[in-house]
Enzyme design. Structure first.
Site, PDB file in Angstrom:
ATOM      1  N   LYS A  79      -3.973   6.314   6.617  1.00 36.56           N
ATOM      2  CA  LYS A  79      -4.709   7.199   7.022  1.00 36.56           C
ATOM      3  C   LYS A  79      -5.640   6.859   8.689  1.00 36.56           C
ATOM      4  O   LYS A  79      -5.767   7.743   9.443  1.00 36.56           O
ATOM      5  CB  LYS A  79      -5.680   7.435   6.718  1.00 36.56           C
ATOM      6  CG  LYS A  79      -5.233   8.398   5.022  1.00 36.56           C
ATOM      7  CD  LYS A  79      -5.586   9.662   5.274  1.00 36.56           C
ATOM      8  CE  LYS A  79      -4.067   9.936   4.625  1.00 36.56           C
ATOM      9  NZ  LYS A  79      -4.734  10.353   3.614  1.00 36.56           N
ATOM     10  N   LYS A 100       8.441  10.940   1.560  1.00 35.46           N
ATOM     11  CA  LYS A 100       8.285  12.042   0.485  1.00 35.46           C
ATOM     12  C   LYS A 100       7.282  13.479   0.567  1.00 35.46           C
ATOM     13  O   LYS A 100       7.020  13.546   1.779  1.00 35.46           O
ATOM     14  CB  LYS A 100       7.131  11.690  -1.091  1.00 35.46           C
ATOM     15  CG  LYS A 100       5.674  11.462  -0.222  1.00 35.46           C
ATOM     16  CD  LYS A 100       4.481  10.504  -0.580  1.00 35.46           C
ATOM     17  CE  LYS A 100       3.296  10.309  -0.152  1.00 35.46           C
ATOM     18  NZ  LYS A 100       1.865  10.917  -0.595  1.00 35.46           N
ATOM     19  N   LYS A 130       2.297  17.196   1.421  1.00 39.56           N
ATOM     20  CA  LYS A 130       1.325  18.810   2.198  1.00 39.56           C
ATOM     21  C   LYS A 130       1.269  19.111   3.284  1.00 39.56           C
ATOM     22  O   LYS A 130       1.626  19.885   4.525  1.00 39.56           O
ATOM     23  CB  LYS A 130      -0.682  18.460   0.975  1.00 39.56           C
ATOM     24  CG  LYS A 130      -0.517  18.844  -0.093  1.00 39.56           C
ATOM     25  CD  LYS A 130      -1.828  19.426  -0.301  1.00 39.56           C
ATOM     26  CE  LYS A 130      -2.550  18.840  -1.523  1.00 39.56           C
ATOM     27  NZ  LYS A 130      -2.728  18.072  -1.691  1.00 39.56           N
TER      28      LYS A 130
END
Ligand code: TYM
Length: 335
Positions: free
Chosen positions: A117, A199, A202
């Site tokens: 992040k 992967k 969202k």
């Protein structure tokens, strides 16, 4: 120490940061549905966690509603499991604060999700982001849960939760069981993206991710665009990653004999990837479209969703309240 009664306690959560996808389904929700009859289950929408990366709250309500509706559309029964919204259980924040005293800056900074992040949002490295795994631990411990159905990406957070539990129990007394990531005795799942790297996710990688809300045409287009090559030459070779991923997706949604046919075609070098992708697309459409349609109609019923959230929060607060009594006693916060 486990709660009285002999049902094991299960807890898990999903952030309200965007559209749910196949990874969320196969890594988490499928297990929620399988566990709800057998265990005492608490499943929630992690709206507070979403604030660590999405401080803008204009879309929050619609996102929370969507996650709830999609969970129910996948088969979660809100009369069996407690299905609630994280911020409706304020005990979460109290336990989070207390656990923060047992979490060290060094270990938090080393968390993989934190480092990711920081790389993605260098201008928003806030304290909530750093202590994200502490909040997640509070969610789990509030119900003294021992089983946590999650995908592979959450393994490190669970390991940290066990460290915090052991520190708490050692210092204040045995209050919490150690929580473990759970997938019915099998390895945890990582649903790969359609582009052969990473992967399904969202917010990143949107063309490589199949969302539970994608319409039939979009699903077909995404799958037909997936990377392939001209096929294997020697028989029985290893599959490259991007082909392995297509098989993995097929394994999740197609019939056994379909998978066996394409496996055999691959091994004897007669595979036609165009045919394989067409078959996968149709099987995927068959899998996703009923969920999408159910979710749409549930999402439009705001009254129903409100009622579900209230009912879930009531159950969750009862369990959370009992835990906080034990915690305050154990810590000597009882004067
Ligand atoms: P989140 O919202 O990123 O993901 C929700 C669930 O979906 C799983 N998942 C996947 N599984 C397999 N393959 C993928 N490609 C894939 N992408 C996502 C995740 O492993 C997760 O199970 N921190 C959590 C939310 C949370 C939570 C909790 C989880 C908050 N409190 C307490 C468990 C217990 C998260 O961000 O999940």
């Amino acid at each position: 120490m486990e709660k009285s009664g002999n049902k094991k306690i299960v807890m898990s959560g999903i952030r309200s940061t965007g559209f749910l996808h196949l990874g969320n389904y196969f890594g988490a929700i499928r297990n929620y549905v399988r566990m709800q009859d057998e265990y005492e289950c608490y499943f929630m929408v992690a709206d507070l966690h979403s604030l660590t990366t999405h401080p803008e709250t204009k879309e929050l309500k619609i996102n929370v509603h969507r996650v709830l509706a999609e969970n129910i559309a996948c088969g979660l029964d809100p009369n069996q499991a407690a299905l609630y919204c994280q911020s409706h259980v304020p005990e979460t924040s109290e336990l989070y604060l207390l656990l923060n005293m047992l979490a060290y800056k060094g270990e938090l900074e080393k968390t993989t999700t934190f480092k990711d992040k920081v790389r993605l949002h260098p201008n928003n490295v806030n304290a909530g982001l750093l202590t994200y795994p502490v909040l997640q631990t509070a969610d789990i411990l509030l119900h003294r849960a021992s089983l946590v159905p999650v995908g592979k990406d959450q393994e490190q957070h669970l390991e940290m939760a066990r460290n915090f539990v052991n520190r708490f129990n050692h210092r204040y007394g045995e209050i919490f069981p150690e929580p473990y990531a759970f997938n019915f005795g099998e390895d945890l799942i990582k649903v790969p993206g359609l582009d052969g790297t990473g992967k399904m996710s969202k917010s990143e990688n949107q063309y490589a991710t199949i969302y539970l809300s994608d319409d039939d045409e979009l699903i077909r287009r995404k799958i037909m665009k997936a990377k392939t090559d001209s096929g294997p030459t020697p028989t029985n070779t290893e599959k490259p990653d991007y082909i392995e991923n297509l098989f993995l997706l097929m394994f999740l949604v197609s019939e056994k004999n379909t998978i066996e046919k394409f496996e055999a075609d691959f091994n004897n070098c007669t595979i036609r990837y165009g045919d394989m992708k067409k078959q996968l697309a149709e099987d995927m459409v068959k899998f996703v479209s009923p969920i999408r349609e159910r979710a749409e109609s549930i999402r439009n019923d705001e009254q129903f969703l409100k009622r579900i959230m209230e009912q879930g929060a009531e159950k969750a607060r009862k369990s959370a309240g009992a835990t906080m009594e034990l915690v305050r006693q154990a810590m000597g916060l009882n004067y």
